[in-house]
Structures are given as C-alpha cells and as structure tokens.
Scaffold this motif. Structure first.
Motif, short mmCIF file in Angstrom:
data_model
loop_
_atom_site.label_atom_id
_atom_site.label_comp_id
_atom_site.label_asym_id
_atom_site.label_seq_id
_atom_site.Cartn_x
_atom_site.Cartn_y
_atom_site.Cartn_z
N ALA A 31 1.04 -1.31 0.15
CA ALA A 31 -0.04 0.00 -0.07
C ALA A 31 0.76 1.34 -0.09
O ALA A 31 1.44 1.62 1.00
N ARG A 32 0.93 1.81 -1.06
CA ARG A 32 1.76 3.07 -1.41
C ARG A 32 1.21 3.95 -2.37
O ARG A 32 0.27 3.55 -3.08
N ALA A 33 1.63 5.25 -2.44
CA ALA A 33 1.05 6.15 -3.26
C ALA A 33 1.13 5.57 -4.72
O ALA A 33 2.06 5.10 -4.99
N GLY A 34 -0.02 6.14 -5.51
CA GLY A 34 -0.23 5.52 -6.72
C GLY A 34 -0.74 4.09 -6.88
O GLY A 34 -0.92 3.83 -8.28
N VAL A 35 -1.05 3.28 -5.74
CA VAL A 35 -1.39 1.85 -5.89
C VAL A 35 -2.99 2.21 -5.75
O VAL A 35 -3.63 2.97 -5.15
N ARG A 36 -3.75 1.28 -6.60
CA ARG A 36 -5.21 1.30 -6.69
C ARG A 36 -5.37 0.37 -5.51
O ARG A 36 -5.20 -0.72 -5.38
#
Length: 255
Positions: A31-36
């Motif tokens: 879970a990180r920025a840019g992941v849907r």
C-alpha cells in the motif's frame, strides 16, 4: 446463542488467523502512493487462493446491505471508518488506510484489521492510529476468564475518552467461528462488570474504531457499504480475533 470452541477448533482458527496475518502484512507493504485499492484486493485474493482458504467477506450479504460485498478486503480511506469497497481509487501520500481482512479455513474464520499511513503522514494521523492500537491492546488484556464483555468495552472506551476521540455509534466486535459474525456483540463502549461472562473457549473479534473528531455520528456512503464520518474527520480501525483460555487471552490473528 454463544458457541464455545474446543482446543482443536481453536487450533484450526489459529491457522486461519495466520493466513489473515500474512495477508495483512503483504497488503500493508504494497500500500503506497499511486496504487489502486483494487490492486491490493487482487493481491489478497491471490494469497487466499495460494493458502487454500476462502474469503470471509466476498459475497457476504447482510440484510441491511443493498448488494453482496464485492471484495476480499475492506479498504477504508481517511474519513471512511469501515466497509470501504476496494474500487479503482488511487492512494495518495498522507492517506490513512484501514485494511480489514477475513479468511475461512476448514470451516472456521479469522478476522483482523490494521490502519496504515501512506507515505508521510502527519502527527495527528500517527497519534490516531497508535491510540487505536493501544485501545485494542487494552481490550485484549481485559479478555480474561471470569471477566465480562463490559470490561473489554470499558477498557477501549477509556482509551478513547482520555485521547479525546469519538467512537462511532453501533459499531463493534463480534463472536467468530463457523460464521464470520457470531454472538456475542462486543461494543466499544460499556460499563465494567456488565454483559456476557467470558469463559474459556470463547472466540471473539475485538475491534476499536476511533474518529479524530469527537463526533460519534456516521453515515453510509451511496455504495451502501462504506461507513464514513459525519464531519469528514479521519478514522482508524484495529482488530484481532482472540480466544479466551484458562490462562488468559490468546491472539489468533497475530503474525
């Protein structure tokens, strides 16, 4: 009716709990920025399949929900408290993400949740998540044989009150076993020494949910599932499935 579990049944539930713990750890790492959100759900689904387990959540259809639940994870972002649907929303730096996951193995369920920050989160968000985890630990510590459900509830509520956080009305933990949701209900507020007596063999999910603002009111989003705060403030959620034993509480969803 409350159903007490045998040692053999609790051992099976511990195996289901290990699957839950491994999957939560993998999803949190991904879970990180840019992941849907939908990508995280696909990851959890793959891990379920490889473990030979089934989803506790997918196709679950309680009477109050307009449709069966579509995912294997509940992914609730920022002002979403619980039951967030894993859609194509993209995570952003600074988001708070509650990851709730359940697995069924050999007819028994495990259920747990964590809240993680995406990238750099502010101090208020960090305090909210850490306090919610502390409340979970307090609730677990209170789950000893001879105590009562109200002792768990009071322990959680005390942490919330001291920190100045709101607690959503009507939401709480539950029994776990052959069904994901069994009796008894485990409120997050209550009076000590009240309610169902805790006995060896009782398996319950304890799950505090704290709201950054003091408002307890929530509403259901248009999707019919996601519970969001009424004032738009952020929420955090932490959960473990535990067994009450003669020696005290045992966490079944620990890594």
């Amino acid at each position: 009716m409350v159903e007490l579990k045998s040692e053999a049944e609790i051992a099976v539930m511990r195996e289901a709990g290990r699957i839950v713990a491994r999957t939560l750890a993998a999803v949190a790492a991904a879970a990180r920025a840019g992941v849907r959100l939908s990508d995280l759900d696909a990851l959890a689904d793959e891990m379920l399949t490889s473990a030979g387990a089934k989803s506790s959540f997918r196709d679950y259809h309680p009477s109050w929900a307009p449709t069966p639940y579509p995912g294997v994870l509940c992914l609730s972002v920022n002002d979403a408290v619980v039951h967030g649907i894993p859609d194509r929303r993209v995570l952003r730096d600074g988001d708070l993400l509650s990851i709730d996951f359940g697995a069924e193995l050999d007819g028994f369920h495990g259920d747990a949740a964590i809240t993680v920050g995406i990238g750099e989160i502010d101090g208020s968000a960090r305090r909210l998540t850490e306090t919610t985890e502390r409340a979970l630990a307090a609730g677990i510590a209170a789950a000893r044989p001879g105590a009562r459900i109200g002792d768990i509830s009071h322990a959680i509520e005390t942490v919330a009150r001291e920190a100045g956080y709101g607690q959503p009305d009507g939401l709480g933990g539950h029994g776990v076993g052959h069904a994901m949701h069994e009796e008894p209900f485990v409120p997050n507020t209550g009076r000590p020494h009240q309610g169902f007596e805790l006995r060896p063999g009782l398996v319950i999910a304890i799950e505090p949910m704290f709201v950054e603002g003091g408002d307890r009111r929530c509403r259901t989003a248009p999707d019919g599932w996601t519970v969001v705060t009424a004032d738009g403030s952020r929420a955090a959620h932490a959960e473990h499935t535990i067994a009450v034993t003669a020696d005290g509480p045992v966490v079944l969803t620990a890594p």
